[in-house]
Scaffold this active site. Structure first.
Site, PDB file in Angstrom:
ATOM      1  N   HIS A   9      36.583  29.118  36.309  1.00  0.00           N
ATOM      2  CA  HIS A   9      35.941  29.446  37.583  1.00  0.00           C
ATOM      3  C   HIS A   9      36.229  28.352  38.627  1.00  0.00           C
ATOM      4  O   HIS A   9      36.532  28.648  39.771  1.00  0.00           O
ATOM      5  CB  HIS A   9      34.420  29.522  37.424  1.00  0.00           C
ATOM      6  CG  HIS A   9      33.923  30.607  36.516  1.00  0.00           C
ATOM      7  ND1 HIS A   9      33.014  30.377  35.513  1.00  0.00           N
ATOM      8  CD2 HIS A   9      34.201  31.942  36.456  1.00  0.00           C
ATOM      9  CE1 HIS A   9      32.735  31.518  34.896  1.00  0.00           C
ATOM     10  NE2 HIS A   9      33.459  32.480  35.427  1.00  0.00           N
ATOM     11  N   LYS A  63      21.515  41.991  32.391  1.00  0.00           N
ATOM     12  CA  LYS A  63      22.572  41.368  31.583  1.00  0.00           C
ATOM     13  C   LYS A  63      22.029  40.325  30.598  1.00  0.00           C
ATOM     14  O   LYS A  63      22.798  39.794  29.802  1.00  0.00           O
ATOM     15  CB  LYS A  63      23.598  40.695  32.514  1.00  0.00           C
ATOM     16  CG  LYS A  63      24.783  41.607  32.847  1.00  0.00           C
ATOM     17  CD  LYS A  63      25.914  40.805  33.465  1.00  0.00           C
ATOM     18  CE  LYS A  63      27.264  41.483  33.266  1.00  0.00           C
ATOM     19  NZ  LYS A  63      28.355  40.662  33.783  1.00  0.00           N
ATOM     20  N   ARG A 108      42.698  37.274  34.621  1.00  0.00           N
ATOM     21  CA  ARG A 108      43.186  36.532  33.460  1.00  0.00           C
ATOM     22  C   ARG A 108      44.286  37.274  32.724  1.00  0.00           C
ATOM     23  O   ARG A 108      45.315  36.748  32.412  1.00  0.00           O
ATOM     24  CB  ARG A 108      42.039  36.246  32.489  1.00  0.00           C
ATOM     25  CG  ARG A 108      41.209  35.079  32.873  1.00  0.00           C
ATOM     26  CD  ARG A 108      39.888  35.110  32.201  1.00  0.00           C
ATOM     27  NE  ARG A 108      39.100  36.252  32.643  1.00  0.00           N
ATOM     28  CZ  ARG A 108      37.833  36.428  32.360  1.00  0.00           C
ATOM     29  NH1 ARG A 108      37.207  35.577  31.600  1.00  0.00           N
ATOM     30  NH2 ARG A 108      37.173  37.465  32.827  1.00  0.00           N
ATOM     31  N   SER A 144      33.226  32.705  29.990  1.00  0.00           N
ATOM     32  CA  SER A 144      31.875  32.186  29.736  1.00  0.00           C
ATOM     33  C   SER A 144      31.380  32.647  28.374  1.00  0.00           C
ATOM     34  O   SER A 144      30.687  31.904  27.674  1.00  0.00           O
ATOM     35  CB  SER A 144      30.898  32.671  30.811  1.00  0.00           C
ATOM     36  OG  SER A 144      31.267  32.167  32.051  1.00  0.00           O
TER      37      SER A 144
HETATM   38  P1  ADP Z   1      31.683  38.848  35.478  1.00  0.00           P
HETATM   39  O1  ADP Z   1      30.367  38.746  34.804  1.00  0.00           O
HETATM   40  O2  ADP Z   1      31.710  39.702  36.717  1.00  0.00           O
HETATM   41  O3  ADP Z   1      32.863  39.077  34.550  1.00  0.00           O
HETATM   42  P2  ADP Z   1      32.319  36.051  35.449  1.00  0.00           P
HETATM   43  O4  ADP Z   1      31.328  35.047  35.866  1.00  0.00           O
HETATM   44  O5  ADP Z   1      32.672  36.133  34.011  1.00  0.00           O
HETATM   45  O6  ADP Z   1      31.890  37.430  36.100  1.00  0.00           O
HETATM   46  O7  ADP Z   1      33.649  35.813  36.253  1.00  0.00           O
HETATM   47  C1  ADP Z   1      33.665  35.787  37.663  1.00  0.00           C
HETATM   48  C2  ADP Z   1      35.098  35.867  38.124  1.00  0.00           C
HETATM   49  O8  ADP Z   1      35.815  34.765  37.602  1.00  0.00           O
HETATM   50  C3  ADP Z   1      35.861  37.101  37.681  1.00  0.00           C
HETATM   51  O9  ADP Z   1      36.721  37.480  38.738  1.00  0.00           O
HETATM   52  C4  ADP Z   1      36.664  36.618  36.507  1.00  0.00           C
HETATM   53  O10 ADP Z   1      37.856  37.367  36.347  1.00  0.00           O
HETATM   54  C5  ADP Z   1      36.974  35.211  36.944  1.00  0.00           C
HETATM   55  N1  ADP Z   1      37.258  34.310  35.835  1.00  0.00           N
HETATM   56  C6  ADP Z   1      36.475  34.049  34.773  1.00  0.00           C
HETATM   57  N2  ADP Z   1      37.078  33.180  33.921  1.00  0.00           N
HETATM   58  C7  ADP Z   1      38.277  32.885  34.487  1.00  0.00           C
HETATM   59  C8  ADP Z   1      39.391  32.072  34.095  1.00  0.00           C
HETATM   60  N3  ADP Z   1      39.383  31.419  32.934  1.00  0.00           N
HETATM   61  N4  ADP Z   1      40.463  32.010  34.920  1.00  0.00           N
HETATM   62  C9  ADP Z   1      40.466  32.711  36.064  1.00  0.00           C
HETATM   63  N5  ADP Z   1      39.464  33.516  36.492  1.00  0.00           N
HETATM   64  C10 ADP Z   1      38.386  33.597  35.702  1.00  0.00           C
END
Ligand code: ADP
Length: 159
Positions: free
Chosen positions: A17, A41, A90, A129
């Site tokens: 992130h 969630k 990703r 996450s």
């Molecule tokens: P959600 O619950 O909507 O999946 P996340 O908090 O997991 O949200 O992720 C928010 C954003 O960050 C999403 O666009 C996700 O694709 C991106 N993201 C999460 N992990 C990574 C990573 N390792 N590299 C690039 N983008 C990421």
């Protein structure tokens, strides 16, 4: 001036992130990180904790702010004059879902909102996450994946 929003759950924030935040902060005048306040969630960390972790992690970026929102993202964006959504991609598995959301947001917003996708840095392509939560729940050190103070919060949570 283009204001962008980077929405997500951030439960918790990872280096993946933070990489997207850093890169988008150099592309837009202002980046708002939007923490989704979605009780359905059942997040590990409360909205307030997730917001605070993001604030601490982004304190060196003057044009990044952190907020929480509930309800429809595009309603929040209209109210706050934000026209761009930033999302990270990703793998191919992210693509179909993201495309659907981006296209429907464009239609519902009467074509006033666009989504910009940043491809993940290869270093973080595997990182999510949920993987961090899974390892931390077994007491594994996750400081390669998240800032040290977040790793500490995870250790305390699973003690
Ligand atoms: P959600 O619950 O909507 O999946 P996340 O908090 O997991 O949200 O992720 C928010 C954003 O960050 C999403 O666009 C996700 O694709 C991106 N993201 C999460 N992990 C990574 C990573 N390792 N590299 C690039 N983008 C990421």
């Amino acid at each position: 001036m283009t204001r962008a929003i980077y929405p997500g759950s951030f439960d918790p924030v990872t280096y993946g992130h933070l990489d997207i935040i850093k890169r988008s902060a150099s592309m837009f005048e202002e980046v708002v990180v939007g923490v989704l306040n979605n009780s359905a969630k059942h997040p590990l960390f409360s909205t307030e904790e997730r917001v605070n972790m993001l604030k601490e992690s982004t304190k060196d970026f003057p044009n990044v702010s952190v907020i929480c929102f509930d309800g429809l993202l595009i309603d929040y964006m209209k109210e706050h004059d934000i026209s761009v959504i930033v999302r990270g991609l990703r793998a191919v598995t992210d693509f179909e879902y993201e495309l659907q959301i981006a296209q429907s947001n464009r239609i519902v917003s009467k074509e006033t909102i666009d989504t910009v996708f940043l491809t993940t840095s290869i270093d973080y392509a595997y990182l999510s996450s949920s993987i961090v939560r899974e390892y931390a729940s077994y007491g594994t050190d996750v400081s390669d994946f998240v800032p040290e103070f977040v790793a500490k919060k995870l250790r305390n949570r699973f003690q």
